[in-house]
Motif scaffolding. Structure first.
Motif, PDB file in Angstrom:
ATOM      1  N   GLY A  83      71.755  43.782  36.885  1.00  0.00           N
ATOM      2  CA  GLY A  83      71.111  44.900  37.564  1.00  0.00           C
ATOM      3  C   GLY A  83      72.006  46.121  37.475  1.00  0.00           C
ATOM      4  N   MET A  84      71.609  47.200  38.151  1.00  0.00           N
ATOM      5  CA  MET A  84      72.432  48.405  38.210  1.00  0.00           C
ATOM      6  C   MET A  84      72.623  48.769  39.676  1.00  0.00           C
ATOM      7  N   GLY A  85      73.885  49.008  40.041  1.00  0.00           N
ATOM      8  CA  GLY A  85      74.113  49.523  41.379  1.00  0.00           C
ATOM      9  C   GLY A  85      73.571  50.939  41.486  1.00  0.00           C
ATOM     10  N   TYR A  86      73.213  51.367  42.689  1.00  0.00           N
ATOM     11  CA  TYR A  86      72.699  52.723  42.841  1.00  0.00           C
ATOM     12  C   TYR A  86      73.016  53.268  44.222  1.00  0.00           C
ATOM     13  N   ILE A  87      73.039  54.588  44.283  1.00  0.00           N
ATOM     14  CA  ILE A  87      73.146  55.319  45.547  1.00  0.00           C
ATOM     15  C   ILE A  87      72.103  56.429  45.475  1.00  0.00           C
ATOM     16  N   PHE A  88      71.365  56.652  46.559  1.00  0.00           N
ATOM     17  CA  PHE A  88      70.496  57.829  46.591  1.00  0.00           C
ATOM     18  C   PHE A  88      70.721  58.571  47.904  1.00  0.00           C
ATOM     19  N   TRP A  89      70.497  59.876  47.841  1.00  0.00           N
ATOM     20  CA  TRP A  89      70.805  60.738  48.979  1.00  0.00           C
ATOM     21  C   TRP A  89      69.507  61.271  49.584  1.00  0.00           C
ATOM     22  N   ARG A  90      69.400  61.126  50.914  1.00  0.00           N
ATOM     23  CA  ARG A  90      68.179  61.555  51.586  1.00  0.00           C
ATOM     24  C   ARG A  90      68.535  62.397  52.812  1.00  0.00           C
ATOM     25  N   ASP A  91      67.554  63.145  53.260  1.00  0.00           N
ATOM     26  CA  ASP A  91      67.724  64.015  54.432  1.00  0.00           C
ATOM     27  C   ASP A  91      67.261  63.256  55.672  1.00  0.00           C
ATOM     28  N   GLY A  94      67.369  64.539  58.750  1.00  0.00           N
ATOM     29  CA  GLY A  94      67.122  65.498  59.820  1.00  0.00           C
ATOM     30  C   GLY A  94      68.397  66.127  60.343  1.00  0.00           C
ATOM     31  N   GLU A  95      69.408  65.342  60.548  1.00  0.00           N
ATOM     32  CA  GLU A  95      70.686  65.854  61.036  1.00  0.00           C
ATOM     33  C   GLU A  95      71.696  66.037  59.901  1.00  0.00           C
ATOM     34  N   GLY A  96      71.213  65.924  58.692  1.00  0.00           N
ATOM     35  CA  GLY A  96      72.106  66.085  57.549  1.00  0.00           C
ATOM     36  C   GLY A  96      71.818  65.056  56.478  1.00  0.00           C
ATOM     37  N   MET A  97      72.616  65.110  55.435  1.00  0.00           N
ATOM     38  CA  MET A  97      72.410  64.242  54.275  1.00  0.00           C
ATOM     39  C   MET A  97      72.960  62.843  54.556  1.00  0.00           C
ATOM     40  N   GLU A  98      72.249  61.828  54.031  1.00  0.00           N
ATOM     41  CA  GLU A  98      72.720  60.450  54.172  1.00  0.00           C
ATOM     42  C   GLU A  98      72.670  59.766  52.810  1.00  0.00           C
ATOM     43  N   ALA A  99      73.720  59.040  52.501  1.00  0.00           N
ATOM     44  CA  ALA A  99      73.752  58.234  51.277  1.00  0.00           C
ATOM     45  C   ALA A  99      73.203  56.856  51.592  1.00  0.00           C
ATOM     46  N   ALA A 100      72.266  56.382  50.783  1.00  0.00           N
ATOM     47  CA  ALA A 100      71.615  55.100  51.043  1.00  0.00           C
ATOM     48  C   ALA A 100      71.775  54.182  49.846  1.00  0.00           C
ATOM     49  N   GLY A 101      71.520  52.885  50.104  1.00  0.00           N
ATOM     50  CA  GLY A 101      71.635  51.881  49.059  1.00  0.00           C
ATOM     51  C   GLY A 101      72.813  50.958  49.321  1.00  0.00           C
ATOM     52  N   PRO A 102      72.771  49.768  48.700  1.00  0.00           N
ATOM     53  CA  PRO A 102      73.833  48.775  48.948  1.00  0.00           C
ATOM     54  C   PRO A 102      75.229  49.284  48.628  1.00  0.00           C
ATOM     55  N   LEU A 103      75.381  50.039  47.543  1.00  0.00           N
ATOM     56  CA  LEU A 103      76.715  50.520  47.177  1.00  0.00           C
ATOM     57  C   LEU A 103      77.275  51.440  48.241  1.00  0.00           C
ATOM     58  N   ALA A 104      76.415  52.324  48.758  1.00  0.00           N
ATOM     59  CA  ALA A 104      76.885  53.289  49.767  1.00  0.00           C
ATOM     60  C   ALA A 104      77.449  52.566  50.979  1.00  0.00           C
ATOM     61  N   LYS A 105      76.797  51.497  51.384  1.00  0.00           N
ATOM     62  CA  LYS A 105      77.257  50.747  52.550  1.00  0.00           C
ATOM     63  C   LYS A 105      78.608  50.080  52.284  1.00  0.00           C
ATOM     64  N   ASP A 107      72.498  66.239  45.009  1.00  0.00           N
ATOM     65  CA  ASP A 107      72.108  66.758  46.314  1.00  0.00           C
ATOM     66  C   ASP A 107      71.039  65.856  46.918  1.00  0.00           C
ATOM     67  N   VAL A 108      70.463  66.319  48.024  1.00  0.00           N
ATOM     68  CA  VAL A 108      69.389  65.564  48.677  1.00  0.00           C
ATOM     69  C   VAL A 108      68.233  65.338  47.693  1.00  0.00           C
ATOM     70  N   GLY A 109      67.716  64.117  47.684  1.00  0.00           N
ATOM     71  CA  GLY A 109      66.618  63.789  46.780  1.00  0.00           C
ATOM     72  C   GLY A 109      67.069  63.303  45.418  1.00  0.00           C
ATOM     73  N   ASP A 110      68.391  63.231  45.204  1.00  0.00           N
ATOM     74  CA  ASP A 110      68.936  62.765  43.929  1.00  0.00           C
ATOM     75  C   ASP A 110      69.475  61.345  44.060  1.00  0.00           C
ATOM     76  N   ALA A 111      69.782  60.737  42.913  1.00  0.00           N
ATOM     77  CA  ALA A 111      70.346  59.386  42.904  1.00  0.00           C
ATOM     78  C   ALA A 111      71.372  59.274  41.793  1.00  0.00           C
ATOM     79  N   ALA A 112      72.107  58.190  41.826  1.00  0.00           N
ATOM     80  CA  ALA A 112      73.038  57.870  40.740  1.00  0.00           C
ATOM     81  C   ALA A 112      73.024  56.364  40.536  1.00  0.00           C
ATOM     82  N   PHE A 113      73.135  55.960  39.268  1.00  0.00           N
ATOM     83  CA  PHE A 113      73.153  54.538  38.918  1.00  0.00           C
ATOM     84  C   PHE A 113      74.495  54.212  38.280  1.00  0.00           C
ATOM     85  N   PHE A 114      74.923  52.955  38.444  1.00  0.00           N
ATOM     86  CA  PHE A 114      76.289  52.597  38.058  1.00  0.00           C
ATOM     87  C   PHE A 114      76.303  51.316  37.231  1.00  0.00           C
ATOM     88  N   LEU A 115      77.094  51.355  36.162  1.00  0.00           N
ATOM     89  CA  LEU A 115      77.325  50.187  35.319  1.00  0.00           C
ATOM     90  C   LEU A 115      78.821  50.041  35.120  1.00  0.00           C
TER      91      LEU A 115
END
Length: 592
Positions: free
Chosen positions: A353-361, A363-374, A391-399
């Motif tokens: 698989g590919m690890g990933y992080i995505f950034w979402r808003d 309300g009180e600011g930006m949050e990084a989500a996904g298993p890697l972020a944790k 930025d918000v609404g973007d993602a990144a994938f990792f290999l």
């Protein structure tokens, strides 16, 4: 009047009304409108509507005609009613009333229909290629190919080059693919080879004092087929120049290639800037040495953010030598649904698989989500985001791992992300010179060093560079990539005999073997060889891009299939006993 035609099927217009004309062509489509027969008559140039009714002497004979019959008609040009004019045809203002007709060639039941856009299996299309080629799209592709070749020739002549022909029957040489061998009747047990490229001959032309050479050259390679590669033969624009450096070759061929794409690209933008990217950077940023720069995504090394992190898989991986973690930015890809789709893509490619992080808003600011972020925490996640410019609404994938193991998948993932997120600009041609190729590569299992690219290239640094680690030697070798395809490959040649002998020695070829296999070139280099270099551009691939086709067989008139078979001519075929006897050969059946 001419025996077969006074006009082509694209010539007649309103000025011909009242004329008696003769047309020949194929029955493209026939329609019966209650006692009036309408035929779309087609030749290479276009279509004319012809018709007749019961008052015509040709009516009874025309009733027996079917699609793809070849016929000749004599008739009178008439103007169509205003409401029946077809603005899509040059002949759409007129029709021809048939007075006489002759069948020139009848047709049996058709294995594929020429009229319309029906899809047929490739086996059917190649077996009946002469019918497939009658279809409008194929006619246009072949005309485009012919026009491109003619334009290439004009442009090369205008640049001061002359065209010279090189032999088709020659000796075997290591060009990176298997040769097609040709047995010699006059010299039993010996073989010629069909040239993989005119490489040695064009170098000898330079040694012979001809300053500029080009050729639209057939090349023969026994290769495994791909969508963008013919398995047997192809054509290339081959060129060579004396007293030049790498940049001189670029400056010469770039206007020719750019001009072709501007002339035949259908209005799509042709990038004026052609960056020069090192092979190493291209692999790092794009996962390939033929990047599609229409896609703005550039991969980055983010190993430092995972070293010693809470994500154990990557942290332990980085403890091994030669490993790396790469990030593929995905602007606008910040949803769990999209991330899951890309994870499934990686699994189809054979990875866990590919690890990933995505950034979402939130309300009180930006949050990084996904298993890697944790696992790696907010500080490392934020550092990754800033490095990648996301930025918000973007993602990144990792290999991660050794780049050779995951680089190609990372490159494919980058392409898929660009397509899925509509980041890739389809209305342009984006070019890049890939430079500084490594001269040598080592077999992973045996460790044996061999040439990784053209063996006749000049190493950067000359003889001195060959005294160190061969895997660190770069060559004056270059490719031109366009929209994810390699269009041009070339090099500044190794014209110094001592450097050539040393270069081949490092790849396991002794001086005696070099003299034996390349005696003509070796001997010539003893008599004042000039510095020279050049390149070759794949004509089939250029036309494929211009025609916006995904398969190279769509722009080759009589291609082989995926198994390197000509279904139409039944090749390859078994030789006769007499042929084998004359050549002194015997075929030994292969054991399964």
């Amino acid at each position: 009047m001419h025996t077969y035609r006074s006009h082509s099927c694209a010539e007649l217009n309103k000025s011909n009304v009242g004329d008696t004309v003769r047309l020949s062509g194929w029955v493209h489509r026939i329609r019966d409108h209650g006692g009036v027969l309408f035929v779309d008559l087609r030749d290479h140039y276009g279509i004319t509507q012809v018709l007749c009714d019961g008052d015509s002497a040709a009516f009874a004979e025309l009733e027996g005609v079917r699609s793809e019959w070849c016929i000749r008609i004599d008739g009178e040009v008439k103007a169509r009613d205003e409401s029946l004019i077809n603005p899509k045809l040059p002949t759409g203002e007129i029709e021809v009333y048939i007075r006489e007709m002759e069948v020139l060639g009848s047709a049996g039941e058709l294995p594929l229909i020429v009229f319309g856009d029906q899809e047929y299996p490739e086996e059917t299309r190649l077996r009946y290629r002469y019918l497939d080629l009658r279809r409008e799209a194929m006619q246009e592709n072949m005309k485009l190919r012919s026009d491109v070749v003619a334009s290439i020739r004009r442009r090369m002549w205008d640049t001061g080059f002359r065209e010279y022909q090189t032999p088709i029957i020659t000796a075997s040489s290591p060009e990176g693919a298997r040769d097609f061998l040709v047995p010699s009747r006059l010299h039993p047990g010996k073989f010629y080879a069909l040239p993989q490229a005119p490489q040695l001959f064009k170098q000898l032309i330079m040694v012979s004092g001809f300053d500029k050479y080009f050729q639209v050259a057939p090349c023969f390679r026994d290769e495994d087929p791909r969508a963008d590669r013919s398995p047997t033969d192809f054509y290339q624009l081959d060129m060579e120049m004396s007293f030049v450096e790498q940049q001189d070759v670029f400056d010469t061929i770039q206007p020719v290639i750019a001009g072709i794409f501007e002339e035949f690209g259908g209005g799509r933008k042709v990038d004026a800037e052609w960056p020069q990217i090192s092979y190493r950077d291209s692999a790092m940023w794009y996962g390939t040495d033929k990047p599609d720069l229409r896609n703005p995504i550039k991969m980055q090394d983010v190993s430092e953010h995972f070293r010693g992190s809470g994500f154990a898989i990557f942290a332990k991986l980085l403890e091994q030598d030669g490993t790396q973690i790469r990030a593929i930015p995905a602007p606008t890809g910040g949803s769990r649904k999209f991330c899951d789709r890309m994870n499934a893509f990686a699994q189809k490619e054979g990875l866990p698989g590919m690890g990933y992080i995505f950034w979402r808003d939130q309300g009180e600011g930006m949050e990084a989500a996904g298993p890697l972020a944790k696992n790696i925490g907010p500080e490392r996640t934020e550092a990754i985001r800033q490095q990648l410019g996301l930025d918000v609404g973007d993602a990144a994938f990792f290999l991660g791992g050794k780049p050779a193991a995951f680089e190609s998948v990372a490159g494919k993932a980058r392409s898929v992300i660009g397509e899925e997120l509509n980041l890739t600009d389809k209305e342009r041609f984006a070019f890049a010179w890939i430079v500084d190729f490594p001269m040598y590569e080592a077999d992973e299992e045996t460790g044996k060093v061999d040439f990784s690219h053209n063996p006749f290239s000049m190493p950067q640094g000359g003889l001195e560079a060959l005294n160190g680690d061969p895997l660190n030697v770069l060559g004056y070798q270059y490719d031109l990539a366009c929209n994810g395809y390699e269009l041009v490959s070339g090099a500044i040649r190794n014209h110094k005999l001592d450097i050539m002998i040393k270069a081949f020695e490092l790849a396991g070829y002794g001086a005696d073997e070099v003299h034996k296999r390349f005696g003509g070139l070796v001997n010539a280099f003893q008599y004042g060889a000039p510095p020279h270099g050049g390149c070759a551009a794949g004509i089939d691939r250029i036309v494929m891009l211009l025609a916006d086709e995904a398969n190279i067989r769509e722009v080759i008139m009589f291609p082989m299939n995926q198994r390197a078979e000509d279904l139409m001519m039944n090749a390859p075929s078994d030789p006769t006993s007499d042929q084998l006897m004359e050549l002194g050969l015997r075929v030994i059946p292969r054991e399964d």
